[in-house]
Design an enzyme around this catalytic site. Structure first.
Site, PDB file in Angstrom:
ATOM      1  N   ASN A  94       0.826  -1.217   0.000  1.00 39.48           N
ATOM      2  CA  ASN A  94       0.000   0.000   0.000  1.00 39.48           C
ATOM      3  C   ASN A  94       0.858   1.264   0.000  1.00 39.48           C
ATOM      4  O   ASN A  94       0.350   2.365   0.188  1.00 39.48           O
ATOM      5  CB  ASN A  94      -0.951   0.003   1.203  1.00 39.48           C
TER       6      ASN A  94
ATOM      7  N   HIS B 135       3.379   1.884   2.130  1.00 39.48           N
ATOM      8  CA  HIS B 135       3.945   2.312   3.413  1.00 39.48           C
ATOM      9  C   HIS B 135       5.454   2.112   3.445  1.00 39.48           C
ATOM     10  O   HIS B 135       5.990   1.192   2.830  1.00 39.48           O
ATOM     11  CB  HIS B 135       3.240   1.678   4.623  1.00 39.48           C
TER      12      HIS B 135
HETATM   13  C1  GLP Z   1       6.659  -4.352   6.959  1.00 38.34           C
HETATM   14  C2  GLP Z   1       7.680  -3.366   7.520  1.00 38.34           C
HETATM   15  C3  GLP Z   1       8.223  -2.466   6.454  1.00 38.34           C
HETATM   16  C4  GLP Z   1       8.617  -3.280   5.238  1.00 38.34           C
HETATM   17  C5  GLP Z   1       7.386  -3.938   4.661  1.00 38.34           C
HETATM   18  C6  GLP Z   1       7.659  -4.738   3.395  1.00 38.34           C
HETATM   19  O1  GLP Z   1       5.349  -3.937   7.073  1.00 38.34           O
HETATM   20  N1  GLP Z   1       7.173  -2.582   8.588  1.00 38.34           N
HETATM   21  O2  GLP Z   1       9.325  -1.740   6.962  1.00 38.34           O
HETATM   22  O3  GLP Z   1       9.222  -2.467   4.289  1.00 38.34           O
HETATM   23  O4  GLP Z   1       6.872  -4.796   5.646  1.00 38.34           O
HETATM   24  O5  GLP Z   1       8.094  -6.017   3.694  1.00 38.34           O
HETATM   25  P1  GLP Z   1       8.536  -7.106   2.667  1.00 38.34           P
HETATM   26  O6  GLP Z   1       9.955  -6.778   2.326  1.00 38.34           O
HETATM   27  O7  GLP Z   1       8.445  -8.389   3.438  1.00 38.34           O
HETATM   28  O8  GLP Z   1       7.619  -7.049   1.512  1.00 38.34           O
END
Ligand code: GLP
Length: 237
Positions: free
Chosen positions: A136, A138
């Protein structure tokens, strides 16, 4: 934004490791900002190898993580402290006293956020910050709608984020509903940012981040305004 397109996940980890090593080798006492999640795992593995080969040391580094769940103890396997210990810190020469995550068990969470933010600022802000991205948009746990001015704060996780992160827990009911995260203002103060984006599920959001409007509805879009961002991705966008 500087965009580096790589072939696949392995190549992404190698490129990310190289940028990280460059920072460690060329900064006397680096202030690092670190991310968790699946995306940077390969990079951390390679950094451990570089350390074992004698190419790098973390002994003069301070490291601040982006975020932590509220209510998880450091020895909970899904806590971000646990992640960092097991995927990096236990295998390199970081000193425990020089590695920081927001304390999601603090009695006064607001005070914890203020202290964490102050600590980063007193250290002189982050020299090098590694970011992943949520589907999304973030970064850290700054969910859509978060102010671009925000500093370290408490967030209520969206249902979508809890569902996506449920894979690290036994069931979705165990995923905390809140977290502490550096704010978007904190992130933008970093001198250099490396954003890692891997896999088809991130394609739509990556397009928005690079080409879309800068809007609080897409938190990572603020990175368009940062003077030193490198995106490493296996996606052609
Ligand atoms: C979590 C963390 C983020 C991270 C995101 C993506 O929600 N709080 O800091 O960037 O996941 O994670 P992934 O790399 O597992 O897709």
């Amino acid at each position: 934004m500087n965009i580096i397109k790589v072939e696949n996940k392995e190549a992404l980890s190698i490129k990310a490791k190289e940028m990280f090593v460059d920072v460690l080798q060329n900064t006397v006492a680096p202030i690092l900002g670190l991310a968790t999640g699946s995306t940077p795992e390969g990079m951390y593995k390679l950094l451990i190898e570089s350390y074992q080969n004698g190419d790098i040391s973390f002994k003069n580094a301070l490291a601040f993580n982006l975020d932590e769940y509220v209510g998880l103890a450091p020895d909970h396997p899904a806590s971000y402290r646990y992640y960092m210990q097991h995927k990096l810190y236990n295998h390199v020469d970081t000193k425990r006293m020089n590695t920081f995550l927001p304390n999601g068990l603090a009695e006064d969470l607001d005070a914890e956020c203020i202290t964490y933010e102050k600590h980063i600022q007193e250290a002189g802000n982050l020299d090098f910050l590694v970011l992943g991205i949520g589907e999304n948009g973030h970064i850290g746990f700054n969910e859509p709608g978060t102010s671009f001015e925000s500093r370290t704060h408490i967030v209520t996780l969206t249902e979508n984020t809890r569902e996506v992160n449920a894979r690290f827990f036994d069931s979705i009911d165990e995923v905390p509903t809140e977290a502490l995260t550096m704010g978007l203002g904190t992130i933008m103060d970093a001198k250099q940012i490396m954003l890692l984006v891997q896999g088809e599920r991130k394609r739509e959001i990556l397009k928005k981040v690079i080409y879309g409007e800068v809007t609080e509805e897409v938190p990572a879009s603020i990175l368009q305004k940062h003077p030193n961002v490198t995106i490493i991705t296996d996606l052609d966008v």
